[in-house]
Design an enzyme around this catalytic site. Sequence first.
Site, PDB file in Angstrom:
ATOM      1  N   SER A 150      -9.941  -1.035   6.887  1.00 44.67           N
ATOM      2  CA  SER A 150      -9.417  -0.831   5.536  1.00 44.67           C
ATOM      3  C   SER A 150      -8.781  -2.024   4.839  1.00 44.67           C
ATOM      4  O   SER A 150      -8.540  -1.949   3.644  1.00 44.67           O
ATOM      5  CB  SER A 150      -8.415   0.319   5.537  1.00 44.67           C
ATOM      6  OG  SER A 150      -9.117   1.519   5.460  1.00 44.67           O
ATOM      7  N   LYS A 206       0.849  -1.200   0.000  1.00 43.82           N
ATOM      8  CA  LYS A 206       0.000   0.000   0.000  1.00 43.82           C
ATOM      9  C   LYS A 206       0.881   1.245   0.000  1.00 43.82           C
ATOM     10  O   LYS A 206       1.948   1.263   0.643  1.00 43.82           O
ATOM     11  CB  LYS A 206      -0.899  -0.032   1.245  1.00 43.82           C
ATOM     12  CG  LYS A 206      -1.958   1.063   1.311  1.00 43.82           C
ATOM     13  CD  LYS A 206      -2.882   0.849   2.514  1.00 43.82           C
ATOM     14  CE  LYS A 206      -3.994   1.896   2.589  1.00 43.82           C
ATOM     15  NZ  LYS A 206      -4.926   1.640   3.715  1.00 43.82           N
ATOM     16  N   SER A 246      -9.882   1.399   2.740  1.00 50.69           N
ATOM     17  CA  SER A 246      -9.033   2.258   1.941  1.00 50.69           C
ATOM     18  C   SER A 246      -7.923   1.514   1.203  1.00 50.69           C
ATOM     19  O   SER A 246      -7.333   2.076   0.299  1.00 50.69           O
ATOM     20  CB  SER A 246      -8.404   3.331   2.834  1.00 50.69           C
ATOM     21  OG  SER A 246      -7.484   2.737   3.744  1.00 50.69           O
TER      22      SER A 246
HETATM   23  N1  GLN Z   1     -13.284   3.469   6.414  1.00 52.18           N
HETATM   24  C1  GLN Z   1     -12.682   3.849   7.644  1.00 52.18           C
HETATM   25  C2  GLN Z   1     -12.345   5.314   7.614  1.00 52.18           C
HETATM   26  O1  GLN Z   1     -12.597   5.928   6.634  1.00 52.18           O
HETATM   27  C3  GLN Z   1     -11.454   3.030   7.903  1.00 52.18           C
HETATM   28  C4  GLN Z   1     -10.262   3.491   7.172  1.00 52.18           C
HETATM   29  C5  GLN Z   1      -9.057   2.671   7.504  1.00 52.18           C
HETATM   30  O2  GLN Z   1      -9.161   1.616   8.118  1.00 52.18           O
HETATM   31  N2  GLN Z   1      -7.895   3.184   7.125  1.00 52.18           N
HETATM   32  O3  GLN Z   1     -11.847   5.832   8.546  1.00 52.18           O
END
Ligand code: GLN
Length: 484
Positions: A175, A76, A151
């Site tokens: 994410s 990532k 994400s």
């Molecule tokens: N969807 C969650 C957020 O927007 C989790 C994001 C993540 O785990 N990086 O915060």
Amino acid sequence: MAVGTAVGWREGLDAGDLSSEALVRASIDRIHSLDGHLRAILSMDEGHSLQLARKADARLRAGERSPVLGLPIVLKDNLHWSGQQVSCGSRILNGFLAPYDATVVGRLISAGAVPVAKANMDEFAMGSSGEYSAFGPARNPWDTALVPGGSSSGSVVAVAAGYTPLALGSDTGGSVRLPASFCNVTALRPTYGVLSRYGLTAMASSLDQVGPIAASAADIALAFGVMAGRDPMDSTSTDLPGSERLASLHPGKLKGLRIGLPAEYFGSGLDPGVRSVLETALEVFSAQGAEIREVSLPHTRYAIDAYYLLCTSEVSSNLSRFDGIRYGHRARAGSLPEMIAETRDEGLGSEVKRRILLGTFCLSKGYYDAFYLKALKARTLITRDFEQVFETVDLLATPVSPGVAFPFGAKTDDPMAMYLADAFTVTAPLAGMPCLSMPAGFTAGLPTGIQLIGPAFSDVMLLETAHAFQSLTRHHLEMPPLSA
Ligand code: GLN
């Protein structure tokens, strides 16, 4: 070359039937043929990856054996790989090169894994769909009109589309698990602290964890074992009990396993198709003698509120470092305050700005007690729920998200709707508990996952349980229909 699993390629490399160079070339070729459409990859350094592959081949020829030696992996783009771009999916860091390796990346490379690409992501890991990348979204390989989930969108798509058998994402509130559920792969969020955060660009430090992604739990175990354990560069890191079992994972015993189904996760908001996939998946466990019972985590209803208050508060503090002075983009402007303001205005996207504003508000004098402090109290209650329930069951099984992958644009106009996709993934991180998502089946042609949550430091048991399920089912072997 056909798409392979980490365990399968491991055997081929050790037997001398495969070379790392051939596998890395196959990964690079597959990215070239498919990624124009899927958009999972942000940057590559093919020459450097091939050089690392040849080094791995030399180590293999010299008789060295290690779980990831010679295996290609995607990272990532918020993880530091020395000398390579680390954009975090943001314009503000476009072109910025990592000055050092993240501890997890360094440990993988020392063990002989070969990074082949940096993956697309929601900007600074904020998002649930992949649509908040400044470089355009990755697409779901099962239906490219749908989001892949976020994400860690690109990392998950890379595995789902067979670019590489392994990838790393990060998981602050879901994410790796949410996109894994949307794209039919397996992803682990370890107990907080088991993987070092050194070199993972901070979003919300009390919640961020690196998460390995692969087709199966057995594949994940290979990379996880190499990375896990205390790191002097991250004071919150710690060793993982049982990590020696990861080099060759065995299926866990399902007979007598006590699995709790938290009532709060199976309410009316759950898509009926997802519910029925889960019911069928749970029958696999009960047929093997697992005891399934309903349990309650009563403070779950505060989880989304607590998560988004704590997360945005930490975001507002962590992202203050992007000021045009130390890293990345710098606006052309007159005075210093103007330069900082314009750099942030030009460099950051709207979701990131929304969170910085919300978080600054939560932490400000007069509001701190009502928002930040209250959210911390809710976090304690949520943690106690888990501690109490794990006195009566060994693990919990839940949906990963209320629904399956959705069309592009369906939730971008309504931040609350986007946040609610995380209803089932933010609770375990608030409590620091390990959890994973694995393929459970299909509804209306789309994959959906099942989430297993365990007590702190039960990571190896969770993977062994997932491995047992995957030894009895074939959902995780289904590949999306892809053509170049
Ligand atoms: N969807 C969650 C957020 O927007 C989790 C994001 C993540 O785990 N990086 O915060």
